[in-house]
Design an enzyme around this catalytic site. Structure first.
Site, PDB file in Angstrom:
ATOM      1  N   LEU A  66      19.205  -5.335   5.803  1.00 34.87           N
ATOM      2  CA  LEU A  66      20.023  -5.305   4.553  1.00 34.87           C
ATOM      3  C   LEU A  66      21.533  -5.357   5.185  1.00 34.87           C
ATOM      4  O   LEU A  66      21.699  -4.978   6.043  1.00 34.87           O
ATOM      5  CB  LEU A  66      19.859  -3.699   4.165  1.00 34.87           C
ATOM      6  CG  LEU A  66      18.588  -3.138   3.837  1.00 34.87           C
ATOM      7  CD1 LEU A  66      18.644  -1.850   3.540  1.00 34.87           C
ATOM      8  CD2 LEU A  66      17.881  -3.897   2.649  1.00 34.87           C
TER       9      LEU A  66
ATOM     10  N   ARG B  82      13.235  -7.375   5.402  1.00 34.20           N
ATOM     11  CA  ARG B  82      14.420  -7.943   5.287  1.00 34.20           C
ATOM     12  C   ARG B  82      15.760  -6.724   5.786  1.00 34.20           C
ATOM     13  O   ARG B  82      15.460  -5.760   5.794  1.00 34.20           O
ATOM     14  CB  ARG B  82      15.178  -8.169   3.906  1.00 34.20           C
ATOM     15  CG  ARG B  82      14.282  -9.598   3.275  1.00 34.20           C
ATOM     16  CD  ARG B  82      14.949  -9.692   2.097  1.00 34.20           C
ATOM     17  NE  ARG B  82      16.284 -10.210   2.258  1.00 34.20           N
ATOM     18  CZ  ARG B  82      16.739 -11.322   2.344  1.00 34.20           C
ATOM     19  NH1 ARG B  82      16.038 -12.356   2.693  1.00 34.20           N
ATOM     20  NH2 ARG B  82      18.092 -11.530   2.357  1.00 34.20           N
TER      21      ARG B  82
ATOM     22  N   GLU C 261       1.251   6.964   7.033  1.00 38.73           N
ATOM     23  CA  GLU C 261       2.535   6.566   6.173  1.00 38.73           C
ATOM     24  C   GLU C 261       2.355   7.089   4.830  1.00 38.73           C
ATOM     25  O   GLU C 261       3.206   7.564   4.110  1.00 38.73           O
ATOM     26  CB  GLU C 261       2.673   5.132   6.227  1.00 38.73           C
ATOM     27  CG  GLU C 261       2.937   4.422   7.502  1.00 38.73           C
ATOM     28  CD  GLU C 261       2.997   2.911   7.641  1.00 38.73           C
ATOM     29  OE1 GLU C 261       3.467   2.437   6.695  1.00 38.73           O
ATOM     30  OE2 GLU C 261       2.740   2.301   8.477  1.00 38.73           O
TER      31      GLU C 261
ATOM     32  N   ASP D 227      16.005  -0.386  11.450  1.00 41.67           N
ATOM     33  CA  ASP D 227      15.154   0.942  11.615  1.00 41.67           C
ATOM     34  C   ASP D 227      16.024   2.002  12.308  1.00 41.67           C
ATOM     35  O   ASP D 227      15.444   2.948  13.006  1.00 41.67           O
ATOM     36  CB  ASP D 227      13.997   0.490  12.289  1.00 41.67           C
ATOM     37  CG  ASP D 227      13.117  -0.356  11.700  1.00 41.67           C
ATOM     38  OD1 ASP D 227      12.993  -0.480  10.499  1.00 41.67           O
ATOM     39  OD2 ASP D 227      12.598  -1.476  12.317  1.00 41.67           O
TER      40      ASP D 227
ATOM     41  N   SER E 248       0.834  -1.321   0.266  1.00 39.17           N
ATOM     42  CA  SER E 248       0.056  -0.066  -0.104  1.00 39.17           C
ATOM     43  C   SER E 248       0.833   1.295   0.071  1.00 39.17           C
ATOM     44  O   SER E 248       0.395   2.044  -0.622  1.00 39.17           O
ATOM     45  CB  SER E 248      -0.908   0.133   1.242  1.00 39.17           C
ATOM     46  OG  SER E 248      -0.421   0.255   2.376  1.00 39.17           O
ATOM     47  N   ASN E 249       2.065   1.242   0.668  1.00 32.10           N
ATOM     48  CA  ASN E 249       3.055   2.345   0.572  1.00 32.10           C
ATOM     49  C   ASN E 249       3.419   2.588  -0.861  1.00 32.10           C
ATOM     50  O   ASN E 249       3.395   3.762  -1.442  1.00 32.10           O
ATOM     51  CB  ASN E 249       4.226   2.179   1.498  1.00 32.10           C
ATOM     52  CG  ASN E 249       3.835   2.873   2.820  1.00 32.10           C
ATOM     53  OD1 ASN E 249       3.638   3.955   3.215  1.00 32.10           O
ATOM     54  ND2 ASN E 249       3.440   1.599   3.722  1.00 32.10           N
TER      55      ASN E 249
ATOM     56  N   ASN F  22      13.703   4.112   4.050  1.00 36.09           N
ATOM     57  CA  ASN F  22      12.677   3.215   4.665  1.00 36.09           C
ATOM     58  C   ASN F  22      11.413   3.859   5.430  1.00 36.09           C
ATOM     59  O   ASN F  22      11.813   5.044   6.207  1.00 36.09           O
ATOM     60  CB  ASN F  22      13.561   2.402   5.901  1.00 36.09           C
ATOM     61  CG  ASN F  22      12.783   1.211   6.625  1.00 36.09           C
ATOM     62  OD1 ASN F  22      12.035   0.644   5.758  1.00 36.09           O
ATOM     63  ND2 ASN F  22      12.843   1.026   7.569  1.00 36.09           N
TER      64      ASN F  22
ATOM     65  N   ASP G   8      20.543   2.951   7.453  1.00 37.30           N
ATOM     66  CA  ASP G   8      21.677   2.443   7.659  1.00 37.30           C
ATOM     67  C   ASP G   8      21.760   1.251   8.165  1.00 37.30           C
ATOM     68  O   ASP G   8      21.056   0.554   7.972  1.00 37.30           O
ATOM     69  CB  ASP G   8      22.548   3.415   8.639  1.00 37.30           C
ATOM     70  CG  ASP G   8      22.025   3.488   9.768  1.00 37.30           C
ATOM     71  OD1 ASP G   8      21.081   2.371  10.261  1.00 37.30           O
ATOM     72  OD2 ASP G   8      22.430   4.246  10.963  1.00 37.30           O
TER      73      ASP G   8
ATOM     74  N   HIS H 260       8.904   3.315   8.716  1.00 33.54           N
ATOM     75  CA  HIS H 260       8.709   2.512   9.683  1.00 33.54           C
ATOM     76  C   HIS H 260       7.388   2.721  10.481  1.00 33.54           C
ATOM     77  O   HIS H 260       7.243   3.999  10.701  1.00 33.54           O
ATOM     78  CB  HIS H 260      10.074   2.524  10.711  1.00 33.54           C
ATOM     79  CG  HIS H 260       9.808   1.587  11.962  1.00 33.54           C
ATOM     80  ND1 HIS H 260       9.762  -0.098  11.855  1.00 33.54           N
ATOM     81  CD2 HIS H 260       9.562   1.618  13.092  1.00 33.54           C
ATOM     82  CE1 HIS H 260       9.540  -0.502  13.045  1.00 33.54           C
ATOM     83  NE2 HIS H 260       9.533   0.228  13.844  1.00 33.54           N
TER      84      HIS H 260
HETATM   85  C1  GAR Z   1       3.852  -0.773   6.783  1.00 29.63           C
HETATM   86  O1  GAR Z   1       3.053  -0.519   7.758  1.00 29.63           O
HETATM   87  C2  GAR Z   1       5.378  -0.288   6.968  1.00 29.63           C
HETATM   88  O2  GAR Z   1       5.205   0.606   7.886  1.00 29.63           O
HETATM   89  C3  GAR Z   1       5.831  -1.471   7.605  1.00 29.63           C
HETATM   90  O3  GAR Z   1       5.193  -2.674   6.879  1.00 29.63           O
HETATM   91  C4  GAR Z   1       4.047  -2.089   6.541  1.00 29.63           C
HETATM   92  C5  GAR Z   1       4.017  -2.528   4.718  1.00 29.63           C
HETATM   93  O4  GAR Z   1       2.803  -2.267   4.373  1.00 29.63           O
HETATM   94  N1  GAR Z   1       7.200  -1.769   7.432  1.00 29.63           N
HETATM   95  C6  GAR Z   1       8.159  -2.156   8.389  1.00 29.63           C
HETATM   96  O5  GAR Z   1       7.607  -2.337   9.696  1.00 29.63           O
HETATM   97  C7  GAR Z   1       9.642  -2.057   8.346  1.00 29.63           C
HETATM   98  N2  GAR Z   1      10.264  -2.201   9.659  1.00 29.63           N
HETATM   99  P1  GAR Z   1       2.463  -2.165   2.841  1.00 29.63           P
HETATM  100  O6  GAR Z   1       3.171  -3.320   2.309  1.00 29.63           O
HETATM  101  O7  GAR Z   1       0.879  -1.901   2.630  1.00 29.63           O
HETATM  102  O8  GAR Z   1       3.270  -0.797   2.357  1.00 29.63           O
END
Ligand code: GAR
Length: 195
Positions: free
Chosen positions: A94, A92, A175, A146, A15-16, A108, A142, A110
C-alpha cells in the site's frame, strides 16, 4: 446509525472474505460488507462476491503506478463510506495514499506469526527456517510490509513432513477463525471511541 461497513480488498481465491461473509451471515459478526474490490480481474473472490449478491468491483492494477492506483482505490472506497478496509489476500504494497485516507482503519491478515516471516511465501519461509510453530496474524496495516499493531494471532504447529501446501491449509483454517473476531474487536473499539 453506527458505521459497521466493511470494504474487502482481495486479489485471488477469497477464502478469508468468504469466512468473514459467513460470520456475518451466522450472526457472529455484526457488520455489513459494502463492497469487494479486486485488483485482479480473474480473482475467484470476485465471483463469490457476485454470487452473494454483494457489490463486486474490479479495479485492475496492471500497468498503473502505485500512488495513482491507490488514489483511484481511495476514490472508489469513499463512495461506499466503509468503517474498515479489510485486506484479504490483497497482494499489493500500500502507498501512504490509502493509509492516510483510512488511518488505523486498514486491517491485514498474514499467514505467519508476525514479526516473523513478513512478505511473500510466509509458510515457505517458516518451513525453510525449521520453526516448530507458525500461525497467522491479523494486524492494523501501516506503511511497512506486514507491520503495524497486532490485533489477534493464532499459533499452528508445524508437523513432521509438512509441505507448504499442508501447512498453508492448516494455517488458513485458523485465519478463517480469527479474521472476523479481529474485525469485531476493532469495530467495538471504534464505537467505544477508544481508537
Ligand atoms: C491467505 O493465506 C492470507 O493470509 C495471505 O494470502 C492468502 C489469501 O487467501 N495473505 C498474505 O500473504 C498477505 N501478506 P484467500 O484469498 O483464500 O483469503
Amino acid at each position: 446509525m453506527e458505521n459497521r461497513r466493511l470494504a474487502i480488498l482481495l486479489s485471488g481465491r477469497g477464502s478469508n472474505f468468504v469466512a468473514i461473509h459467513d460470520a456475518i451471515s451466522r450472526g457472529d459478526l455484526n457488520a455489513e460488507i459494502c463492497c469487494v474490490i479486486s485488483n485482479m480481474p480473474e480473482a475467484a473472490g470476485l465471483v463469490r462476491a457476485k454470487e452473494f449478491g454483494l457489490t463486486a468491483i474490479c479495479l485492475p492494477s496492471k500497468g498503473i503506478e502505485r500512488v495513482e492506483y491507490d488514489k483511484m482505490l481511495v476514490k472508489t472506497l469513499r463512495s461506499f463510506d466503509p468503517a474498515l478496509i479489510c485486506l484479504a489476500g490483497f497482494m499489493r504494497i500500500l502507498s501512504p495514499e490509502l493509509l492516510k485516507a483510512y488511518p488505523s482503519r486498514v486491517l491485514n491478515m498474514h499467514p505467519a506469526l508476525l514479526p516473523s516471516f513478513p512478505g511473500l511465501h510466509a509458510q515457505r519461509q517458516a518451513l525453510r527456517h525449521g520453526v516448530k510453530v507458525s500461525g497467522c496474524t491479523v494486524h492494523i496495516a501501516d506503511e511497512g510490509v506486514d507491520t503495524g499493531p497486532i490485533l489477534l494471532q493464532k499459533a499452528v504447529e508445524v508437523l513432521e513432513g509438512d509441505t507448504e501446501e499442508t501447512l498453508s491449509a492448516r494455517i488458513l483454517e485458523q485465519e478463517h477463525q480469527i479474521y472476523w473476531r479481529a474485525i469485531a474487536l476493532v469495530l467495538d473499539k471504534i464505537s467505544a471511541g477508544s481508537i
